[in-house]
Each structure stands twice: as structure tokens, then as C-alpha cells.
Write a protein that holds these residues in place. Structure first.
Motif, PDB file in Angstrom:
ATOM      1  N   ALA A 136      58.706   0.080 -43.934  1.00 55.05           N
ATOM      2  CA  ALA A 136      59.445   1.111 -43.212  1.00 55.05           C
ATOM      3  C   ALA A 136      59.364   2.461 -43.920  1.00 55.05           C
ATOM      4  O   ALA A 136      59.186   3.500 -43.288  1.00 55.05           O
ATOM      5  CB  ALA A 136      60.905   0.696 -43.052  1.00 55.05           C
ATOM      6  N   TYR A 147      61.183  -3.998 -43.482  1.00 57.75           N
ATOM      7  CA  TYR A 147      62.090  -4.366 -42.395  1.00 57.75           C
ATOM      8  C   TYR A 147      61.450  -5.393 -41.474  1.00 57.75           C
ATOM      9  O   TYR A 147      60.227  -5.485 -41.360  1.00 57.75           O
ATOM     10  CB  TYR A 147      62.536  -3.136 -41.623  1.00 57.75           C
ATOM     11  N   LYS A 159      62.243   3.749 -37.322  1.00 56.19           N
ATOM     12  CA  LYS A 159      62.221   2.803 -38.428  1.00 56.19           C
ATOM     13  C   LYS A 159      63.360   3.105 -39.399  1.00 56.19           C
ATOM     14  O   LYS A 159      63.793   4.247 -39.535  1.00 56.19           O
ATOM     15  CB  LYS A 159      60.898   2.912 -39.190  1.00 56.19           C
TER      16      LYS A 159
END
Length: 258
Positions: A136, A147, A159
Motif C-alpha cells: 500500500a 494490505y 489504498k
């Protein structure tokens, strides 16, 4: 293996895995006090029904003690399986518990702090990639925010990210000497930070500690790893919780000598 979820009702008697000691130990008492205060914020601590390091701890990202922006996600503080409990699928079991729980709570996905190489105190990047975690965001010198989105259909979804102040891993240019930022999220800080402070004072090193005591303070900190980060003259040096010999070695490399 059976999974136990820590609650206010069983916190006192349950072993919390990372500090094998009695409840009278400063490490255990500070960790359990930190946990108890966070339970109302949605902290979840799940552990195997064993006496050892086999647990996962996570919290809604909005309440995370980390300088991240990840609205609607669950932030994993720590996933630790070691010793005799490794190699038996226990990390998968604990992560699956976290995924199921987070989906049931309507979360968008999971977020966890890792690095671009296998590094102590951070999640194993190889394991995370195997479990389909994605990158991310990044922060110097090696921190990575990984993530796992539960819905991958929206390719334009925002994100999770680090807060801007952690990108350079640099505090104020006027910060002189050694500074340690830390929390009681990890039981080992309550033992080793005071020991390091004694050594630093004996060496006449300009030294201060900053105990992070709230999620708000953590989210504005200069380091992604608020559990423990050591800076020298405002520059990040290490996130490893140091023993006295390791501290002395680093100090010598920085030009501080006894």
C-alpha cells in the motif's frame, strides 16, 4: 489447537504469550494494562490455548497506534508464531480468524506493518505475499504498509497510507542526542527502555524517552513503528528493542564511547 479470545473477564488469568512471566512481572502488568484500556476501542487479542508465542492482535485502523490512514480497515499490531508452534499452520489459523472476524464486522480489509526484507519485530513479507497482501505504501528506510482488501473489484479504491510525517524518518533538526519513542503495546519495552536509560546516563549521552500514551499521539508520531524507535540527532537508527550490549554497540558506531 483451540483459539482463545482475550476479554476483560479472562485477561487476568490468561497467559499473553510474548512475555513468559507471572502477572507480577512489570512486562506482563504493563502489557495487560495497555490491552485492557484498548479493549473498549475494539482491540482483539486471539491466542492459541498454549503457553508460548502463538497469537494475533488487531484493532480498527481508526484506533491504531500507528501513523496510518486506513479508514474502514483492521490494523494488525502483531502476528507472532514461533518456536515449537511454527510449521503447523498456526499462523494461517490465526490470520483466518482475523479475516473472518473483520469481515463479520464489515471491514474493508486488513493492514499490517512489514518491511522490504525479513526484519525483527515486523511481519514476514514472504508470508504476507503468500497470503495475497499487497503493497500500500512505503516509508524510509525499509518500512512497508501491506494490505489485504476484501473487495478487489474497485481498482480505483483508495489504498491505506502512511501519514506524511513518517516518510523521511527524520524528526526536528534541533533534536540532539538519543531519543526513544515507545509504547507499552509490547511488554519488552517496559523492561528494556529503563535499562537503556541507565546506561545512557552513565555514558553522559544526551538522552530522552517519549512514552506514547494515546492513539492520537501515536498517529502523529515520526515513526511507523511506534512500539519502539530510536533516533539520534533526529535521524532514525533502529526499531529493534535493544538489550544493553546491542545498545552499546550502536552507540559506539555513532561515536558515543564509555
Amino acid at each position: 489447537m483451540q483459539i482463545i479470545t482475550i476479554s476483560k473477564e479472562n485477561l487476568t488469568q490468561e497467559h499473553i504469550c510474548c512475555a513468559i512471566a507471572s502477572n507480577k512481572s512489570i512486562m506482563v502488568s504493563t502489557k495487560k494494562a495497555w490491552m485492557e484500556a484498548r479493549l473498549d476501542d475494539g482491540l482483539i487479542f486471539k491466542k492459541g490455548d498454549v503457553r508460548g508465542k502463538c497469537f494475533i492482535e488487531y484493532i480498527p485502523a481508526e484506533k491504531a497506534w500507528a501513523p496510518i490512514s486506513a479508514e474502514g480497515y483492521m490494523y494488525i499490531n502483531c502476528l507472532w508464531v514461533s518456536g515449537q508452534f511454527k510449521g503447523h499452520g498456526n499462523a494461517n489459523l490465526l490470520l483466518d480468524e482475523c479475516i473472518s472476524d473483520s469481515k463479520a464486522k464489515g471491514k474493508k480489509g486488513l493492514v499490517i506493518l512489514s518491511s522490504n526484507k525479513n526484519t525483527a519485530f515486523l511481519a514476514d513479507p514472504k508470508f504476507l505475499k503468500h497470503k495475497k497482501f499487497l503493497l500500500a505504501d512505503e516509508a524510509e528506510p525499509f518500512f512497508q504498509l501491506m494490505y489485504l482488501p476484501f473487495d478487489t473489484s474497485d481498482k480505483n479504491a483508495a489504498k491505506p497510507r502512511f501519514m506524511p510525517q513518517v516518510k523521511s524518518q527524520q524528526t526536528s533538526e534541533y533534536d540532539k542526542g538519543v531519543t526513544i519513542y515507545y509504547t507499552h503495546q509490547c511488554p519488552f519495552t517496559s523492561k528494556y527502555v529503563p535499562l537503556i536509560e541507565i546506561v545512557a546516563n552513565e555514558m553522559n549521552i544526551p538522552f530522552r524517552t517519549i512514552l506514547i500514551e494515546s492513539a492520537e499521539q501515536a498517529q502523529s508520531s515520526p515513526t511507523p513503528f511506534t512500539t519502539y524507535s530510536l533516533f539520534n540527532d533526529g535521524k532514525f537508527i533502529t526499531h529493534e528493542i535493544l538489550s544493553e550490549p546491542k545498545f552499546l554497540k550502536i552507540m559506539a558506531a555513532l561515536g558515543y564511547n564509555r
